[in-house]
Design a protein around this motif. Structure first.
Motif, PDB file in Angstrom:
ATOM      1  N   ILE A   1       0.846  -1.204   0.000  1.00  0.00           N
ATOM      2  CA  ILE A   1       0.000   0.000   0.000  1.00  0.00           C
ATOM      3  C   ILE A   1       0.881   1.253   0.000  1.00  0.00           C
ATOM      4  O   ILE A   1       1.938   1.297   0.639  1.00  0.00           O
ATOM      5  N   GLU A   2       0.423   2.289  -0.706  1.00  0.00           N
ATOM      6  CA  GLU A   2       1.206   3.522  -0.788  1.00  0.00           C
ATOM      7  C   GLU A   2       1.429   4.105   0.600  1.00  0.00           C
ATOM      8  O   GLU A   2       0.483   4.289   1.369  1.00  0.00           O
ATOM      9  N   HIS A   3       2.688   4.380   0.916  1.00  0.00           N
ATOM     10  CA  HIS A   3       3.022   4.949   2.221  1.00  0.00           C
ATOM     11  C   HIS A   3       3.909   6.179   2.043  1.00  0.00           C
ATOM     12  O   HIS A   3       4.452   6.425   0.967  1.00  0.00           O
ATOM     13  N   ALA A   4       4.006   6.957   3.110  1.00  0.00           N
ATOM     14  CA  ALA A   4       4.784   8.194   3.065  1.00  0.00           C
ATOM     15  C   ALA A   4       6.244   7.894   2.774  1.00  0.00           C
ATOM     16  O   ALA A   4       6.804   6.908   3.270  1.00  0.00           O
ATOM     17  N   THR A   5       6.872   8.752   1.984  1.00  0.00           N
ATOM     18  CA  THR A   5       8.242   8.524   1.536  1.00  0.00           C
ATOM     19  C   THR A   5       8.960   9.851   1.350  1.00  0.00           C
ATOM     20  O   THR A   5       8.325  10.906   1.205  1.00  0.00           O
ATOM     21  N   MET A   6      10.282   9.807   1.339  1.00  0.00           N
ATOM     22  CA  MET A   6      11.068  10.999   1.039  1.00  0.00           C
ATOM     23  C   MET A   6      11.374  11.124  -0.451  1.00  0.00           C
ATOM     24  O   MET A   6      12.015  12.095  -0.881  1.00  0.00           O
ATOM     25  N   THR A   7      10.940  10.155  -1.246  1.00  0.00           N
ATOM     26  CA  THR A   7      11.155  10.213  -2.690  1.00  0.00           C
ATOM     27  C   THR A   7      10.038  11.032  -3.336  1.00  0.00           C
ATOM     28  O   THR A   7       8.860  10.845  -3.019  1.00  0.00           O
ATOM     29  N   ASP A   8      10.394  11.906  -4.216  1.00  0.00           N
ATOM     30  CA  ASP A   8       9.458  12.869  -4.816  1.00  0.00           C
ATOM     31  C   ASP A   8       8.838  12.302  -6.095  1.00  0.00           C
ATOM     32  O   ASP A   8       9.540  12.039  -7.081  1.00  0.00           O
TER      33      ASP A   8
ATOM     34  N   PRO B   1       4.121  15.409  -2.639  1.00  0.00           N
ATOM     35  CA  PRO B   1       5.297  15.027  -1.840  1.00  0.00           C
ATOM     36  C   PRO B   1       4.973  15.004  -0.350  1.00  0.00           C
ATOM     37  O   PRO B   1       4.129  15.762   0.136  1.00  0.00           O
ATOM     38  N   ASP B   2       5.661  14.119   0.361  1.00  0.00           N
ATOM     39  CA  ASP B   2       5.515  14.047   1.810  1.00  0.00           C
ATOM     40  C   ASP B   2       6.583  14.901   2.475  1.00  0.00           C
ATOM     41  O   ASP B   2       7.710  15.022   1.971  1.00  0.00           O
ATOM     42  N   ASP B   3       6.229  15.460   3.624  1.00  0.00           N
ATOM     43  CA  ASP B   3       7.197  16.231   4.403  1.00  0.00           C
ATOM     44  C   ASP B   3       8.153  15.247   5.081  1.00  0.00           C
ATOM     45  O   ASP B   3       7.729  14.421   5.893  1.00  0.00           O
TER      46      ASP B   3
ATOM     47  N   PRO C   1       6.518   1.135   5.633  1.00  0.00           N
ATOM     48  CA  PRO C   1       5.315   0.549   5.029  1.00  0.00           C
ATOM     49  C   PRO C   1       4.094   0.627   5.947  1.00  0.00           C
ATOM     50  O   PRO C   1       2.969   0.415   5.493  1.00  0.00           O
ATOM     51  N   TYR C   2       4.337   0.940   7.217  1.00  0.00           N
ATOM     52  CA  TYR C   2       3.252   0.984   8.196  1.00  0.00           C
ATOM     53  C   TYR C   2       2.799   2.420   8.480  1.00  0.00           C
ATOM     54  O   TYR C   2       2.118   2.674   9.467  1.00  0.00           O
ATOM     55  N   ALA C   3       3.175   3.333   7.589  1.00  0.00           N
ATOM     56  CA  ALA C   3       2.662   4.706   7.625  1.00  0.00           C
ATOM     57  C   ALA C   3       1.948   4.942   6.296  1.00  0.00           C
ATOM     58  O   ALA C   3       2.473   5.597   5.392  1.00  0.00           O
ATOM     59  N   VAL C   4       0.752   4.370   6.176  1.00  0.00           N
ATOM     60  CA  VAL C   4       0.013   4.381   4.908  1.00  0.00           C
ATOM     61  C   VAL C   4      -0.432   5.798   4.565  1.00  0.00           C
ATOM     62  O   VAL C   4      -0.980   6.514   5.394  1.00  0.00           O
ATOM     63  N   LYS C   5      -0.216   6.162   3.308  1.00  0.00           N
ATOM     64  CA  LYS C   5      -0.529   7.501   2.816  1.00  0.00           C
ATOM     65  C   LYS C   5      -1.817   7.530   1.986  1.00  0.00           C
ATOM     66  O   LYS C   5      -2.505   8.543   1.927  1.00  0.00           O
ATOM     67  N   ASP C   6      -2.132   6.400   1.355  1.00  0.00           N
ATOM     68  CA  ASP C   6      -3.360   6.313   0.549  1.00  0.00           C
ATOM     69  C   ASP C   6      -3.770   4.851   0.507  1.00  0.00           C
ATOM     70  O   ASP C   6      -3.088   4.027  -0.116  1.00  0.00           O
TER      71      ASP C   6
ATOM     72  N   HIS D   1      -3.371   2.964  12.708  1.00  0.00           N
ATOM     73  CA  HIS D   1      -2.776   4.273  12.433  1.00  0.00           C
ATOM     74  C   HIS D   1      -2.505   4.434  10.945  1.00  0.00           C
ATOM     75  O   HIS D   1      -2.414   3.447  10.209  1.00  0.00           O
ATOM     76  N   ILE D   2      -2.370   5.670  10.511  1.00  0.00           N
ATOM     77  CA  ILE D   2      -1.987   5.990   9.138  1.00  0.00           C
ATOM     78  C   ILE D   2      -0.937   7.104   9.184  1.00  0.00           C
ATOM     79  O   ILE D   2      -0.647   7.658  10.247  1.00  0.00           O
ATOM     80  N   ALA D   3      -0.380   7.429   8.031  1.00  0.00           N
ATOM     81  CA  ALA D   3       0.650   8.465   7.965  1.00  0.00           C
ATOM     82  C   ALA D   3       0.079   9.829   8.339  1.00  0.00           C
ATOM     83  O   ALA D   3      -1.091  10.124   8.093  1.00  0.00           O
ATOM     84  N   ARG D   4       0.910  10.669   8.912  1.00  0.00           N
ATOM     85  CA  ARG D   4       0.490  12.050   9.221  1.00  0.00           C
ATOM     86  C   ARG D   4       0.102  12.792   7.949  1.00  0.00           C
ATOM     87  O   ARG D   4      -0.693  13.727   7.980  1.00  0.00           O
ATOM     88  N   THR D   5       0.660  12.379   6.823  1.00  0.00           N
ATOM     89  CA  THR D   5       0.398  13.060   5.550  1.00  0.00           C
ATOM     90  C   THR D   5      -0.710  12.382   4.754  1.00  0.00           C
ATOM     91  O   THR D   5      -0.845  12.622   3.549  1.00  0.00           O
TER      92      THR D   5
END
Length: 572
Positions: free
Chosen positions: A65-72, A80-82, A93-98, A139-143
């Motif tokens: 599943i799409e998760h927060a990353t530092m790759t743009d 982009p994620d902060d 992988p456990y900070a899901v973004k979508d 939980h999910i990603a802050r972003t």
């Protein structure tokens, strides 16, 4: 309950990001361009055939599943994620973004990422393997913000009243009047990352409660600060009062998400940290999912022994982790720790898991645990042989192997956000060196493995296939032999023994955790000999080595010479 023909799940866990990555740069905190990244398309039919060869029935694709990353990926319309609220260059992988999308890192053609994943599902099924993915409900990603959700769906948090610290109608918990503060001293991406978003700040006002139940606007770097806690209708700050008279909106959103994935052919969900989510939710969710998808399985990550029965029977889970029971007991024995005995194994099935032992998932490695071959665990993959035999054959419940375990991957050194802790990173872009020798540049033929590594993989292949092919192990009964042998010649508290059987098949399992050769005279109780109609001279064959044991009079016992850290599966 299990649907595979042998009635026992044999699961192979892998992270696509790491599994098929052939790049060997391994720069500390390296970018995706520098360190490389495996792709969905790289997990070929040949790779899956190699997993099937091990005897596996299921593949757990971790980090799909799409998760927060530092790759743009903004060039592809992905916000982009902060980095100040991302762990590692690749992200957890456990900070899901979508929840309605897959990780763009894993696609050859980013706009076609879902199509590429769907093709992987088809390839997996074509090999006779079933597909497991994660469901992270706590939980999910802050972003988090879904740009792939159906137009009819409401996003998580979209309708929240952020002025209320708690409301059963909210999807999150809030700290009104308090802005979120990034943990002091956090250096996202290390000194390697140069990003205009890396400024020590993250715009979240009011702050949301953090994923590990930290109700503070100032979580520490040791908290799950990159995630936010989801609200199931439990008022944590008022005595954990529950508001379940009607299911909160979040419940329906998550039900729709699971239906979305199950409709793509997902066969099972490994559910993260289930005890942080009320059992009432599971009791509501799982029956609805199974009504629509009858063969779907739910596997729960659980650590509270006193709650196992609650989540299995009230919560309707098919299987739960057995980490704090069998895994911990076996790890102590493998490490040769003082006071570790095989009686600890007895305590697991006789007390901790009594009445549902067959519903416990057993393993010696996964992404959360240290590699056996690491110095933090055993330092030598062969020391786990007796433990792996017990892990695999003790009961009819699932057994799991983590990619690279079968060739002795030691997870050496620090990789970035993941330090030198004996674990293969889940946060960073990385090549997994010993596993890459099996990958062999994408040929997946083990061409780079040493002869010793080939022997180790052959052991896993033999053990897991014995499990798949012999009904005594994959669906038979269990007969404990420790009590009957505690006064026998050669009995030792670092030897473990039991029988697995059906009316047609009997297999005696004896393992030696001692680091020296051990001789034992195994006694089978009279009632067992009568039950199996065994008497006089008997020939037993060790399924692992093929060695025949000629037993002069089985009523007088079975003499065995067990090499150091070894075991036998003696079939009569």
């Amino acid at each position: 309950m299990p649907t595979s023909a042998n009635h026992k799940l044999i699961i192979y866990q892998l992270l696509p990001r790491l599994f098929s990555n052939t790049k060997t740069t391994n720069k500390f905190y390296g970018s995706i361009a520098e360190n490389g990244c495996g792709k969905f398309n790289d997990i070929t039919g040949t790779a899956l055939a190699g997993i099937k060869e091990l005897g596996c029935t299921h593949v757990w694709y971790t980090g799909i599943i799409e998760h927060a990353t530092m790759t743009d990926y903004s060039a592809h319309g992905i916000r982009p994620d902060d980095p100040d609220v991302v762990k590692g260059r690749a992200g957890s992988p456990y900070a899901v973004k979508d929840y309605y999308d897959v990780d763009p890192d894993l696609a050859v053609d980013v706009p076609s990422r879902m199509v590429e994943f769907e093709a992987l599902i088809e390839r997996t099924h074509a090999q006779g393997l079933k597909v497991i993915i994660d469901f992270i409900p706590n939980h999910i990603a802050r972003t988090y913000q879904s740009d792939a959700k159906p137009s009819s769906a409401r996003d998580i948090g979209e309708d929240d009243d952020t002025n209320q610290a708690f409301s059963p109608k909210n999807d999150f918990y809030y700290l009104p009047g308090q802005p979120f503060v990034v943990p002091q001293g956090y250096n996202p991406g290390g000194d390697e990352l140069d990003s205009p978003l890396k400024d020590g700040r993250f715009d979240e006002n009011p702050a949301k409660a953090t994923g590990d139940d930290a109700f503070t606007a100032n979580p520490s770097i040791n908290n799950w600060f990159e995630t936010v806690k989801l609200n199931y209708g439990v008022d944590y700050l008022n005595g954990h009062q529950t508001h379940f008279s009607s299911p909160p909106p979040l419940w329906y959103k998550l039900l729709d998400i699971l239906r979305f994935w199950a409709a793509k052919g997902i066969d099972a969900f490994r559910c993260d940290m289930i005890e942080m989510v009320p059992v009432e939710f599971w009791a509501w969710l799982i029956p609805q999912m199974k009504q629509q998808f009858p063969s779907l399985l739910f596997i729960g990550e659980a650590y509270q022994k006193g709650q196992y029965a609650n989540y299995l029977f009230s919560g309707q889970f098919d299987y739960l982790y057995d980490k704090v029971g069998l895994y911990d007991a076996i790890k102590r024995l493998i490490r040769n720790e003082d006071h570790a005995t095989t009686w600890d194994i007895n305590a697991v099935w006789n007390y901790d898991c009594r009445g549902f032992d067959e519903r416990m998932l057993r393993f010696m490695e996964n992404h959360d645990e240290q590699r056996i071959a690491s110095h933090d665990f055993a330092g030598n993959a062969w020391l786990a042989i007796p433990g792996m035999i017990v892990t695999t054959t003790l009961a009819t419940g699932p057994v799991m192997v983590y990619f690279g375990q079968e060739v002795g991957e030691p997870a050496s050194g620090a990789q970035g956000f993941s330090g030198a802790d004996g674990r293969t990173t889940i946060f960073d872009y990385w090549g997994v060196p010993e596993h890459q020798k099996w990958v062999n540049g994408g040929q997946f033929d083990g061409g780079g493995l040493s002869s010793e590594q080939k022997q180790l993989r052959n052991f896993y292949c033999k053990l897991l296939n014995i499990t798949a092919q012999h009904e005594a192990i994959n669906q038979g009964e269990f007969y404990e032999l420790m009590l009957a042998n505690q006064h026998s010649e050669g009995f030792n508290e670092r030897v473990y023994l039991y029988m697995r059987y059906t009316p047609e098949q009997r297999i005696l399992v004896v393992v030696n955790f001692n680091r020296f050769e051990h001789h034992i005279h195994v006694q089978l109780p009279a009632d067992l000999l009568t039950k199996f109609n065994l008497s006089g001279q008997v020939v037993g064959t060790d399924l692992l080595s093929g060695t025949e044991h000629n037993i002069a009079d089985i009523a007088q016992g079975i003499p065995l010479a067990l090499p150091p850290v070894s075991g036998v599966l003696l079939k009569f």
